[in-house]
Design a protein around this motif. Structure first.
Motif, PDB file in Angstrom:
ATOM      1  N   GLN A 234       0.923  -1.193   0.201  1.00  0.00           N
ATOM      2  CA  GLN A 234      -0.492   0.222  -0.139  1.00  0.00           C
ATOM      3  C   GLN A 234       1.085   1.582   0.265  1.00  0.00           C
ATOM      4  N   ASP A 235       2.568   1.331   0.228  1.00  0.00           N
ATOM      5  CA  ASP A 235       3.405   2.870   0.356  1.00  0.00           C
ATOM      6  C   ASP A 235       2.961   3.421  -1.031  1.00  0.00           C
ATOM      7  N   HIS A 236       3.575   4.139  -1.549  1.00  0.00           N
ATOM      8  CA  HIS A 236       3.584   4.996  -2.626  1.00  0.00           C
ATOM      9  C   HIS A 236       4.903   5.325  -2.692  1.00  0.00           C
ATOM     10  N   VAL A 237       5.268   5.567  -4.150  1.00  0.00           N
ATOM     11  CA  VAL A 237       6.328   5.324  -4.270  1.00  0.00           C
ATOM     12  C   VAL A 237       6.847   7.325  -5.459  1.00  0.00           C
TER      13      VAL A 237
ATOM     14  N   HIS B 137      15.583   3.109 -11.495  1.00  0.00           N
ATOM     15  CA  HIS B 137      14.372   2.009 -11.956  1.00  0.00           C
ATOM     16  C   HIS B 137      13.880   0.750 -11.150  1.00  0.00           C
ATOM     17  N   GLY B 138      15.449   0.963  -9.781  1.00  0.00           N
ATOM     18  CA  GLY B 138      14.546  -0.606  -9.504  1.00  0.00           C
ATOM     19  C   GLY B 138      13.683  -0.763  -8.419  1.00  0.00           C
ATOM     20  N   PHE B 139      12.819   0.548  -7.705  1.00  0.00           N
ATOM     21  CA  PHE B 139      11.441   0.724  -7.753  1.00  0.00           C
ATOM     22  C   PHE B 139      10.748   0.028  -8.390  1.00  0.00           C
ATOM     23  N   LEU B 140      10.629   0.554  -9.970  1.00  0.00           N
ATOM     24  CA  LEU B 140       9.928   0.005 -10.594  1.00  0.00           C
ATOM     25  C   LEU B 140       9.951  -2.204 -11.180  1.00  0.00           C
ATOM     26  N   LEU B 141      10.629  -2.167 -11.299  1.00  0.00           N
ATOM     27  CA  LEU B 141      11.117  -3.273 -11.427  1.00  0.00           C
ATOM     28  C   LEU B 141      10.653  -3.958  -9.320  1.00  0.00           C
ATOM     29  N   ALA B 142      10.944  -3.731  -8.484  1.00  0.00           N
ATOM     30  CA  ALA B 142      10.528  -3.746  -7.657  1.00  0.00           C
ATOM     31  C   ALA B 142       8.861  -3.919  -7.443  1.00  0.00           C
ATOM     32  N   ARG B 143       8.173  -2.782  -7.793  1.00  0.00           N
ATOM     33  CA  ARG B 143       6.525  -2.603  -7.984  1.00  0.00           C
ATOM     34  C   ARG B 143       5.633  -3.488  -8.806  1.00  0.00           C
ATOM     35  N   GLY B 144       6.138  -3.778  -9.587  1.00  0.00           N
ATOM     36  CA  GLY B 144       6.021  -5.124 -10.973  1.00  0.00           C
ATOM     37  C   GLY B 144       5.953  -4.440 -11.400  1.00  0.00           C
ATOM     38  N   VAL B 145       6.550  -3.249 -12.260  1.00  0.00           N
ATOM     39  CA  VAL B 145       6.153  -2.384 -13.733  1.00  0.00           C
ATOM     40  C   VAL B 145       7.157  -3.012 -14.579  1.00  0.00           C
ATOM     41  N   ASP B 146       6.521  -3.706 -15.936  1.00  0.00           N
ATOM     42  CA  ASP B 146       7.265  -4.232 -16.749  1.00  0.00           C
ATOM     43  C   ASP B 146       8.149  -3.118 -17.629  1.00  0.00           C
ATOM     44  N   PRO B 147       9.281  -3.437 -17.421  1.00  0.00           N
ATOM     45  CA  PRO B 147      10.509  -2.469 -17.553  1.00  0.00           C
ATOM     46  C   PRO B 147       9.797  -2.017 -19.063  1.00  0.00           C
ATOM     47  N   LEU B 148       9.144  -2.361 -19.941  1.00  0.00           N
ATOM     48  CA  LEU B 148       9.308  -1.548 -20.901  1.00  0.00           C
ATOM     49  C   LEU B 148       8.245  -1.120 -21.245  1.00  0.00           C
ATOM     50  N   HIS B 149       7.645  -0.599 -19.933  1.00  0.00           N
ATOM     51  CA  HIS B 149       6.344   0.447 -20.250  1.00  0.00           C
ATOM     52  C   HIS B 149       7.449   1.859 -19.762  1.00  0.00           C
ATOM     53  N   LEU B 150       9.157   1.885 -18.736  1.00  0.00           N
ATOM     54  CA  LEU B 150      10.103   2.828 -18.562  1.00  0.00           C
ATOM     55  C   LEU B 150      11.082   2.320 -19.884  1.00  0.00           C
ATOM     56  N   LEU B 151      11.292   1.880 -21.084  1.00  0.00           N
ATOM     57  CA  LEU B 151      12.227   2.555 -21.924  1.00  0.00           C
ATOM     58  C   LEU B 151      11.043   3.128 -22.411  1.00  0.00           C
ATOM     59  N   SER B 152       9.615   2.690 -23.158  1.00  0.00           N
ATOM     60  CA  SER B 152       9.214   3.795 -23.619  1.00  0.00           C
ATOM     61  C   SER B 152       9.189   5.003 -23.580  1.00  0.00           C
ATOM     62  N   LEU B 153       9.493   4.937 -22.066  1.00  0.00           N
ATOM     63  CA  LEU B 153       9.511   6.952 -22.187  1.00  0.00           C
ATOM     64  C   LEU B 153      10.876   7.216 -22.922  1.00  0.00           C
ATOM     65  N   PHE B 154      12.172   6.316 -22.281  1.00  0.00           N
ATOM     66  CA  PHE B 154      13.594   7.182 -23.234  1.00  0.00           C
ATOM     67  C   PHE B 154      13.710   6.303 -24.388  1.00  0.00           C
ATOM     68  N   ARG B 155      12.779   5.798 -25.376  1.00  0.00           N
ATOM     69  CA  ARG B 155      12.319   5.479 -26.618  1.00  0.00           C
ATOM     70  C   ARG B 155      11.517   6.886 -27.318  1.00  0.00           C
ATOM     71  N   GLY B 156      10.466   7.314 -26.280  1.00  0.00           N
ATOM     72  CA  GLY B 156       9.908   8.747 -26.588  1.00  0.00           C
ATOM     73  C   GLY B 156       8.725   8.350 -27.428  1.00  0.00           C
ATOM     74  N   VAL B 157       8.396   7.272 -26.879  1.00  0.00           N
ATOM     75  CA  VAL B 157       6.625   6.426 -27.220  1.00  0.00           C
ATOM     76  C   VAL B 157       5.401   7.558 -26.031  1.00  0.00           C
ATOM     77  N   ASP B 158       5.318   7.539 -25.260  1.00  0.00           N
ATOM     78  CA  ASP B 158       5.555   8.005 -24.276  1.00  0.00           C
ATOM     79  C   ASP B 158       5.528   8.513 -22.960  1.00  0.00           C
ATOM     80  N   HIS B 159       5.310   9.100 -22.065  1.00  0.00           N
ATOM     81  CA  HIS B 159       6.038   9.843 -20.857  1.00  0.00           C
ATOM     82  C   HIS B 159       6.471   8.402 -19.778  1.00  0.00           C
ATOM     83  N   GLY B 160       6.279   7.458 -20.099  1.00  0.00           N
ATOM     84  CA  GLY B 160       6.075   6.370 -18.746  1.00  0.00           C
ATOM     85  C   GLY B 160       4.712   6.247 -19.173  1.00  0.00           C
ATOM     86  N   GLY B 161       4.656   4.297 -19.822  1.00  0.00           N
ATOM     87  CA  GLY B 161       4.185   3.304 -19.856  1.00  0.00           C
ATOM     88  C   GLY B 161       3.034   2.558 -18.255  1.00  0.00           C
TER      89      GLY B 161
END
Lengths: 381, 327
Positions: free
Chosen positions: A88-91, A98-122
């Protein structure tokens, strides 16, 4: 020897549970015991995070990403802190967390899309409990405090129910401590006794500016004036970070108020792939920090404890390879967004200006496509 | 129908919103015990408690930044910026975070924060107390900007702004705070004019005068004076700066053929400039004369003893009308 290579200022007590060789150290206030399975999970998190960083850097070099902000060297600070979180905590991350995203179950592709320029973080910030990355330095800190004030109003602090009591983590770096908003955030959190942990990853460098150009006092002392206790922890010691952040989160959730944690670490790579650290820092300093590598250190500890063996290392290496392969394929397959999608979500309710401009855009686009087709048809004849 | 000044109407609107929705809370400097320096929040802390009416530290970025965080947690904070010239420490939070968060998160995050501030001049005060920053915010995609001119509109638009899922800058005409008007508090939701609609306050055939916030009274006074000379001015109260209700303005201009925009803000790159461009694009052939603008000069707001020469006056409005009619 540079300041950063030498370590914290003399006389500053830094919480450490593993020394640079991975040997266990005792601490009067901090201790952590991980069952073998969990210890290996921590190692896995560290290794996959480093692999994400390496793969992303390679993808940027090959033109698949527009930019990459690396996390190499800071794995223990992120993985250790993230492991102390409850569901229930919030970051509120900065932009290399990036380590927080992996730990929180975020698909790293939703991070890489930001750095690819597809979105601002998916990723879905609500589902994962991780706010979008914030690039304006320190601008996530006040929203983190406000979120924590909302948590208080929801009665989700100090109930004693481990599934209910909630804390917020605000991540930022050494450079961010210079911002006025950082000072405001610390003060507000103290005034309202907000359940927030300020996690400063002091990686010694804000692009080219060393930490001594940000502050004349150790960063964890910057909070004292606001009445927020500060703790200095070895940011390359995953067990120490886990223990210190766990205590700080517990204090926040129980209604004890905010804590400032300075995780003393090092940015092993460039600020981003657009940076050239050779212009402003010595190789000797980087070499000295390589000796303190957070993953080597934890590995040595697990080996000494008899928890880690070659078979696990082999399985982990294979998993990291497959992980990297998935990232690479995922990025290469990532489609560009539909151009007209940029008109979505600027407002919740339609804004006539945006509606009119989208219609004009679509009409012009259709016209140009048509012209193009005519031109192509003409050439074919 | 109740007769009350604008400040009281906003107070009543805030009270109604807070009674309706427990997630609505107020944040600002001196808004609790004191009731705000203009007394707009008078009595609300006493009735709703310190958890819902927060006297905050004196830090505008802090007010807006933490309001944003509370909005993420499901609350609907209404921030008071004590004076217009003090909003700039919060400008970064407003522009880089509040305005963009919905788009950045592809609609997953909603930050329904209202930022109220007294705006405009004419109160004889010291510097930073009399500015008109509406164009700075109207230029920012993701924000809504509203600027009521009457007690009735103030009562309803503050509630509509709080109900909006988008962040709203809510400007209050500070020199009109104590001017009274009739407020119909008993309207059904469907009977209230929508937040971003302009309103024709006076019909006329010779020229359209568009005003908003504190200049609406000026436009009406000018129209009354012009009528004595046989010139019939149509007066439109814009009510909303972003979005602009260009349809209502062009409908009027198609009938009158002439447009004068009156604002307190400096003219360059302002609301009048935007309206002139849009009206020209949409109904160029209905225009009998170039669009005229009356407003502040391209200067830092002057000292109080000079402000009457800086602010638009009935005479300056009538001069502009005369020029439009002569063309």
């Amino acid at each position: 020897m540079t300041d950063a290579a030498a370590g914290p200022a003399r006389g500053e007590e830094m919480v450490q549970l593993l020394d640079a060789t991975g040997a266990r150290r005792a601490h009067p206030d901090h201790d952590v015991h991980l069952e073998p399975a969990e210890a290996l999970e921590v190692l896995r998190d560290l290794v996959l995070l480093r692999r994400l960083d390496a793969e992303a850097e390679a993808l940027q070099r090959q033109g698949e990403l527009g930019l990459w902000a690396g996390s190499r060297g800071q794995e223990a600070a992120q993985v250790g802190a993230a492991r102390a979180l409850r569901r229930q905590d919030h970051v509120f991350p900065s932009y290399r967390d990036h380590g927080f995203l992996l730990a929180r179950g975020v698909d790293p592709l939703h991070l890489l899309s930001l750095f690819r320029g597809v979105d601002h973080g998916g990723w879905d910030p609500v589902e994962h409990g991780v706010h979008p990355y914030t690039l304006v330095i320190a601008a996530q800190m006040l929203p983190a405090v406000g979120y924590a004030m909302g948590v208080q109003r929801d009665g989700a602090v100090g109930t004693g129910d481990p599934a209910r009591d909630t804390a917020v983590v605000a991540c930022f770096g050494d450079g961010a401590t210079s911002q006025g908003e950082a000072a405001e955030a610390l003060n507000w959190a103290a005034v309202y006794n907000a359940p927030v942990v300020f996690l400063c990853q002091n990686n010694q460098w804000a692009i080219s500016e060393p930490v001594r150009q940000q502050s004349t006092v150790p960063l964890h002392r910057r909070a004292e004036g606001a009445g927020v206790p500060g703790v200095l922890v070895d940011g390359n010691d995953v067990l120490a970070v886990l223990s210190v952040v766990r205590s700080a989160l517990e204090r926040a959730r129980s209604g004890g108020g905010p804590t400032f944690v300075e995780a003393y670490t090092y940015r092993m790579g460039a600020h981003t792939t657009a940076d050239d650290p050779g212009r402003y820092r010595d190789a000797a300093e980087v070499d000295a920090w390589r000796e303190k590598d957070p993953i080597d250190r934890f590995r040595a500890h697990l080996r000494a404890e008899g928890v880690l063996d070659d078979a696990f290392e082999e399985r982990l290496a294979a998993e990291a390879d497959a992980f990297a392969e998935r990232l690479r394929a995922g990025v290469q397959d990532m489609a560009d967004p539909e151009p007209a999608s940029m008109f979505e979500h600027a407002y919740a309710e339609p804004h006539p200006q945006v509606v009119a401009e989208r219609d004009e855009f679509l009409a012009a686009w259709a016209r140009h496509e048509q012209d193009e087709q005519h031109a192509t048809a003409g050439r074919d004849r | 129908m109740e007769r009350m000044p604008i400040a009281k109407a906003i107070n009543a609107g805030l009270r109604a919103a807070m009674e309706r929705d427990p997630r609505v809370l107020l944040m600002g400097e001196d808004i609790g015990r004191l009731g705000g320096v203009f007394r707009v929040t008078d009595g609300l802390q006493k009735d709703f408690g310190e958890d819902r009416v927060l006297d905050t530290p004196l830090a505008e970025a802090g007010i807006v930044g933490t309001a944003l965080g509370m909005a993420l947690r499901g609350y609907r904070p209404v921030c008071e910026i004590q004076f217009n010239g003090f909003v700039y420490p919060a400008f970064s939070q407003i522009v880089t975070q509040l305005a963009k968060l919905r788009a950045r998160s592809r609609g997953r995050l909603s930050v329904p924060v209202v930022i109220r501030m007294p705006a405009g001049g004419g109160i004889g005060s010291v510097e930073h107390h009399s500015e008109s920053p509406e164009a700075l915010f109207a230029h920012v995609p993701g924000l809504r900007v509203v600027y009521p001119s009457s007690a009735h509109d103030a009562y309803w638009t503050v509630q509509q702004s709080i109900a909006s899922a988008d962040p709203v800058l809510f400007l209050e005409p500070e020199r009109r705070y104590w001017e009274k008007g009739d407020v119909d508090t008993a309207l059904a939701p469907g009977e209230v004019t929508s937040l971003h609609r302009a309103r024709v306050l006076r019909s006329g055939t010779d020229a359209t005068v568009v005003a908003y916030g504190p200049t609406v009274k000026l436009a009406l006074d000018a129209a009354a004076e012009a009528a004595e000379d046989g010139t019939q001015l149509e007066v439109v109260d814009l009510r909303s700066i972003s979005p602009l209700d260009v349809d209502t303005v062009t409908e009027s201009v198609r009938r009158t053929g002439r447009l004068v925009v009156v604002q307190e803000a400096p003219l360059s790159h302002g609301t009048g400039a935007e309206l002139a461009a849009q009206v020209t694009e949409r109904c160029f052939y209905s225009l009998e004369a170039p669009v005229k603008r009356v407003g502040g000069y391209h200067l830092p707001y002057p000292a109080a003893r000079v402000e009457e020469h800086y602010l638009p006056t009935v005479d300056r409005v009538l001069d502009a009308v005369e020029q439009a009619l002569a063309a």
